[in-house]
Scaffold this active site. Structure first.
Site, PDB file in Angstrom:
ATOM      1  N   LYS A 128      29.385 -20.851  21.208  1.00 15.36           N
ATOM      2  CA  LYS A 128      28.247 -21.352  22.156  1.00 15.36           C
ATOM      3  C   LYS A 128      27.404 -20.193  22.487  1.00 15.36           C
ATOM      4  CE  LYS A 128      30.090 -25.323  24.118  1.00 15.36           C
ATOM      5  NZ  LYS A 128      31.203 -25.606  22.938  1.00 15.36           N
ATOM      6  N   ASP A 151      27.168 -23.894  18.068  1.00 18.28           N
ATOM      7  CA  ASP A 151      27.161 -25.257  18.794  1.00 18.28           C
ATOM      8  C   ASP A 151      25.721 -25.217  19.248  1.00 18.28           C
ATOM      9  OD1 ASP A 151      29.830 -25.809  18.261  1.00 18.28           O
ATOM     10  OD2 ASP A 151      30.772 -25.298  20.223  1.00 18.28           O
ATOM     11  N   MET A 152      25.352 -26.586  19.733  1.00 20.60           N
ATOM     12  CA  MET A 152      24.110 -26.813  20.336  1.00 20.60           C
ATOM     13  C   MET A 152      24.623 -27.176  21.655  1.00 20.60           C
ATOM     14  SD  MET A 152      20.967 -26.597  20.161  1.00 20.60           S
ATOM     15  CE  MET A 152      20.388 -26.589  18.393  1.00 20.60           C
ATOM     16  N   GLN A 160      21.266 -32.574  17.339  1.00 20.32           N
ATOM     17  CA  GLN A 160      21.867 -33.686  18.227  1.00 20.32           C
ATOM     18  C   GLN A 160      20.850 -35.109  18.124  1.00 20.32           C
ATOM     19  OE1 GLN A 160      21.116 -30.982  21.588  1.00 20.32           O
ATOM     20  NE2 GLN A 160      23.086 -30.714  21.984  1.00 20.32           N
ATOM     21  N   ARG A 195      25.653 -29.214  11.310  1.00 16.31           N
ATOM     22  CA  ARG A 195      26.593 -30.249  11.919  1.00 16.31           C
ATOM     23  C   ARG A 195      25.857 -31.469  12.679  1.00 16.31           C
ATOM     24  NH1 ARG A 195      29.857 -28.070  16.437  1.00 16.31           N
ATOM     25  NH2 ARG A 195      31.243 -27.115  14.960  1.00 16.31           N
ATOM     26  N   LYS A 220      25.840 -36.570  17.984  1.00 13.90           N
ATOM     27  CA  LYS A 220      25.097 -37.742  18.787  1.00 13.90           C
ATOM     28  C   LYS A 220      24.361 -36.710  19.825  1.00 13.90           C
ATOM     29  CE  LYS A 220      27.407 -42.182  18.538  1.00 13.90           C
ATOM     30  NZ  LYS A 220      28.147 -43.029  19.199  1.00 13.90           N
ATOM     31  N   GLY A 221      25.180 -35.716  20.322  1.00 16.75           N
ATOM     32  CA  GLY A 221      24.833 -34.703  21.522  1.00 16.75           C
ATOM     33  C   GLY A 221      25.443 -35.244  22.898  1.00 16.75           C
ATOM     34  N   THR A 237      31.320 -37.289  14.321  1.00 11.82           N
ATOM     35  CA  THR A 237      31.391 -38.415  15.303  1.00 11.82           C
ATOM     36  C   THR A 237      32.723 -38.983  14.935  1.00 11.82           C
ATOM     37  OG1 THR A 237      30.313 -40.529  15.683  1.00 11.82           O
ATOM     38  CG2 THR A 237      30.203 -39.892  13.317  1.00 11.82           C
ATOM     39  N   HIS A 238      33.079 -39.740  15.858  1.00  9.00           N
ATOM     40  CA  HIS A 238      34.262 -40.799  16.058  1.00  9.00           C
ATOM     41  C   HIS A 238      33.766 -42.054  15.798  1.00  9.00           C
ATOM     42  CE1 HIS A 238      34.698 -37.161  18.600  1.00  9.00           C
ATOM     43  NE2 HIS A 238      35.607 -36.779  17.776  1.00  9.00           N
ATOM     44  N   ARG A 273      34.697 -33.871  27.853  1.00  8.16           N
ATOM     45  CA  ARG A 273      35.805 -34.897  26.900  1.00  8.16           C
ATOM     46  C   ARG A 273      35.871 -36.055  27.663  1.00  8.16           C
ATOM     47  NH1 ARG A 273      33.721 -31.621  23.864  1.00  8.16           N
ATOM     48  NH2 ARG A 273      32.188 -33.366  23.712  1.00  8.16           N
TER      49      ARG A 273
HETATM   50  C1  LIG Z   1      33.262 -31.622  15.758  1.00 12.04           C
HETATM   51  C2  LIG Z   1      32.265 -31.984  16.911  1.00 12.04           C
HETATM   52  C3  LIG Z   1      31.581 -31.019  17.311  1.00 12.04           C
HETATM   53  C4  LIG Z   1      30.756 -31.118  18.273  1.00 12.04           C
HETATM   54  N1  LIG Z   1      29.890 -30.352  18.501  1.00 12.04           N
HETATM   55  C5  LIG Z   1      28.842 -30.623  19.538  1.00 12.04           C
HETATM   56  C6  LIG Z   1      27.782 -29.765  19.884  1.00 12.04           C
HETATM   57  O1  LIG Z   1      27.791 -28.643  19.496  1.00 12.04           O
HETATM   58  N2  LIG Z   1      26.838 -30.203  20.964  1.00 12.04           N
HETATM   59  C7  LIG Z   1      26.836 -31.386  21.472  1.00 12.04           C
HETATM   60  O2  LIG Z   1      26.048 -31.749  22.130  1.00 12.04           O
HETATM   61  N3  LIG Z   1      27.825 -32.343  20.970  1.00 12.04           N
HETATM   62  C8  LIG Z   1      28.936 -31.823  20.177  1.00 12.04           C
HETATM   63  N4  LIG Z   1      29.901 -32.827  19.857  1.00 12.04           N
HETATM   64  C9  LIG Z   1      30.000 -33.973  20.730  1.00 12.04           C
HETATM   65  C10 LIG Z   1      29.177 -35.136  20.368  1.00 12.04           C
HETATM   66  O3  LIG Z   1      27.671 -34.984  20.342  1.00 12.04           O
HETATM   67  C11 LIG Z   1      29.505 -36.488  21.123  1.00 12.04           C
HETATM   68  O4  LIG Z   1      29.203 -36.246  22.322  1.00 12.04           O
HETATM   69  C12 LIG Z   1      30.883 -36.815  20.909  1.00 12.04           C
HETATM   70  O5  LIG Z   1      31.399 -36.604  19.523  1.00 12.04           O
HETATM   71  C13 LIG Z   1      31.080 -38.269  21.291  1.00 12.04           C
HETATM   72  O6  LIG Z   1      30.259 -39.204  20.338  1.00 12.04           O
HETATM   73  P1  LIG Z   1      30.584 -40.021  19.079  1.00 12.04           P
HETATM   74  O7  LIG Z   1      29.797 -39.877  18.054  1.00 12.04           O
HETATM   75  O8  LIG Z   1      31.991 -39.740  18.869  1.00 12.04           O
HETATM   76  O9  LIG Z   1      30.467 -41.389  19.586  1.00 12.04           O
HETATM   77  P2  LIG Z   1      31.149 -42.215  20.871  1.00 12.04           P
HETATM   78  O10 LIG Z   1      30.320 -43.737  20.867  1.00 12.04           O
HETATM   79  O11 LIG Z   1      30.835 -41.433  22.058  1.00 12.04           O
HETATM   80  O12 LIG Z   1      32.390 -42.554  20.606  1.00 12.04           O
HETATM   81  C14 LIG Z   1      32.823 -43.429  19.481  1.00 12.04           C
HETATM   82  C15 LIG Z   1      34.474 -43.838  20.079  1.00 12.04           C
HETATM   83  O13 LIG Z   1      35.170 -42.708  19.733  1.00 12.04           O
HETATM   84  C16 LIG Z   1      36.242 -42.326  20.414  1.00 12.04           C
HETATM   85  N5  LIG Z   1      36.087 -41.304  21.248  1.00 12.04           N
HETATM   86  C17 LIG Z   1      34.803 -40.473  21.345  1.00 12.04           C
HETATM   87  N6  LIG Z   1      35.127 -39.412  22.300  1.00 12.04           N
HETATM   88  C18 LIG Z   1      36.335 -39.518  22.932  1.00 12.04           C
HETATM   89  C19 LIG Z   1      36.835 -38.914  23.751  1.00 12.04           C
HETATM   90  N7  LIG Z   1      36.669 -37.916  24.341  1.00 12.04           N
HETATM   91  N8  LIG Z   1      38.265 -39.257  24.294  1.00 12.04           N
HETATM   92  C20 LIG Z   1      38.801 -40.206  23.481  1.00 12.04           C
HETATM   93  N9  LIG Z   1      38.291 -40.980  22.689  1.00 12.04           N
HETATM   94  C21 LIG Z   1      36.836 -40.762  22.519  1.00 12.04           C
HETATM   95  C22 LIG Z   1      36.219 -43.726  21.456  1.00 12.04           C
HETATM   96  O14 LIG Z   1      37.150 -44.476  20.684  1.00 12.04           O
HETATM   97  C23 LIG Z   1      34.857 -44.019  21.419  1.00 12.04           C
HETATM   98  O15 LIG Z   1      34.505 -45.556  21.422  1.00 12.04           O
HETATM   99  C24 LIG Z   1      30.630 -32.507  18.898  1.00 12.04           C
HETATM  100  C25 LIG Z   1      31.489 -33.388  18.337  1.00 12.04           C
HETATM  101  C26 LIG Z   1      32.294 -33.158  17.275  1.00 12.04           C
HETATM  102  C27 LIG Z   1      33.233 -34.267  16.844  1.00 12.04           C
END
Ligand SMILES: Cc1cc2nc3c(=O)[nH]c(=O)nc-3n(C[C@H](O)[C@H](O)[C@H](O)COP(=O)(O)OP(=O)(O)OC[C@H]3O[C@@H](n4cnc5c(N)ncnc54)[C@H](O)[C@@H]3O)c2cc1C
Length: 306
Positions: free
Chosen positions: A91, A125-126, A155, A176, A179-180, A218-219, A281
């Site tokens: 970061k 990271d952003m 993002q 990478r 969503k952000g 993304t998850h 988180r």
């Molecule tokens: C490897 C990685 C690096 C990242 N780096 C950055 C970055 O540099 N800058 C930045 O702004 N963001 C970063 N993020 C965070 C990202 O922007 C999202 O905020 C985060 O991934 C949640 O969004 P989602 O796409 O998983 O969708 P969501 O719609 O938020 O989640 C989809 C589903 O995933 C599960 N889930 C998601 N988060 C959680 C959690 N914390 N605990 C339990 N279950 C969960 C839930 O089942 C949820 O319904 C990163 C994410 C990942 C995976």
């Protein structure tokens, strides 16, 4: 998320730190490098890659930024010694961006040069939108100076991101896409869930078109499916992209994706500065807000041991 949960999420910063720690331990490898190495070893044994983040938020002094850069040097040496398959995520505020651009540049160069000496890679990271311009400027400067072992994060939440993708395309960047996490005003960001998803896919298409190496972070099951369908239509091999997830999230799905032959990298944060990362988180965990509220209420009745 229900209205009640959304309201509770906004109250999370008021929750006592020990309660936050209890619920966020799954997202953090631990306080020490040894903790992080153990987690990476286990991930590698399960066929997964890692990217390690030295937690260093709310940095205020130059010495602290130098200490973070040193911590990253130690991480690379330890990866090398243990023959681990992992890179790092940094970061820029931890490397001093809020103090001075030049200080941050110096620290980042130090980390990137150390990575190169070990044949390794640095992902920037952003952070929130106030840092986007400086982050992309620094990334471009490094690439134009011939440092190719560095990548950046974009993002989908930000309206500017598709333009950023187009501007970066000539560098064939390693990106990478996520969503952000930082909630930004509607003037600069999509605030609707579906609009963020749609922009994620627009940016993903443009990134694939530009021939960059893509980390799909993304998850979100729907987005994972749509992204993989696009990758498959383009006939990309398993070493031409990777999926990325956060430590402690969707572990079973991670295993399935690896079994299906996808390269998957897990984001592994460690360090004493766990609090701000943990709050972010927990705030995005759909099931967590109510649980924490109940635990906090319970704690008022009987003290919690940690
Ligand atoms: C490897 C990685 C690096 C990242 N780096 C950055 C970055 O540099 N800058 C930045 O702004 N963001 C970063 N993020 C965070 C990202 O922007 C999202 O905020 C985060 O991934 C949640 O969004 P989602 O796409 O998983 O969708 P969501 O719609 O938020 O989640 C989809 C589903 O995933 C599960 N889930 C998601 N988060 C959680 C959690 N914390 N605990 C339990 N279950 C969960 C839930 O089942 C949820 O319904 C990163 C994410 C990942 C995976």
């Amino acid at each position: 998320m229900s209205l009640l949960d959304s309201a509770l999420v906004r109250l999370l910063p008021a929750v006592p730190k020990p309660v936050v720690q209890l619920f966020s331990s799954r997202y953090i490898a631990g306080a020490t490098l040894a903790d992080a190495l153990q987690v990476v070893r286990d991930l590698n044994a399960g066929g997964k890659l890692a990217t390690v983040d030295v937690l260093g938020e709310e940095i205020e002094r130059e010495e602290e930024t130098r200490a973070i850069a040193q911590a990253y040097r130690d991480v690379f040496a330890a990866f090398d010694e243990a023959a681990l398959d992992a890179n790092v995520s940094v970061k820029l505020t931890a490397l001093g961006l809020d103090l001075s651009y030049e200080l941050c540049r110096e620290n980042l160069l130090d980390v990137v040069r150390t990575a190169a000496a070990f044949g390794n890679f640095v992902r920037i990271d952003m952070e929130d939108a106030s840092t986007t311009d400086a982050t992309l400027r620094l990334y471009r400067e490094l690439r134009e100076d011939g440092h190719d072992n560095v990548g950046v994060v974009l993002q989908a939440r930000l309206r500017r991101t598709l333009d950023d993708v187009r501007a970066l395309a000539e560098l064939r960047p390693s990106v990478r896409l996520c969503k952000g996490i930082y909630l930004e005003p509607a003037a600069i960001a999509f605030t609707d869930y579906e609009a963020v998803r749609a922009n994620f896919l627009r940016c993903l298409d443009a990134l694939l078109e530009s021939g960059c190496y893509l980390g799909i972070a993304t998850h979100d099951e729907w987005l994972i499916g749509e992204s993989l369908a696009r990758i498959s239509r383009r006939g990309l091999g398993p070493d031409e992209y990777e999926l990325q997830m956060l430590l402690g999230v969707r572990e079973e799905r991670r295993d399935e994706l690896v079994a299906e032959g996808h390269r998957l990298r897990v984001y592994v944060p460690f360090g004493e500065e766990w609090y701000a990362y943990s709050l972010r988180r927990l705030q995005e965990n759909p099931a967590m807000a109510g649980t924490i509220a109940r635990a906090t209420a319970g704690r008022m009745l009987r003290p919690l041991r940690l």
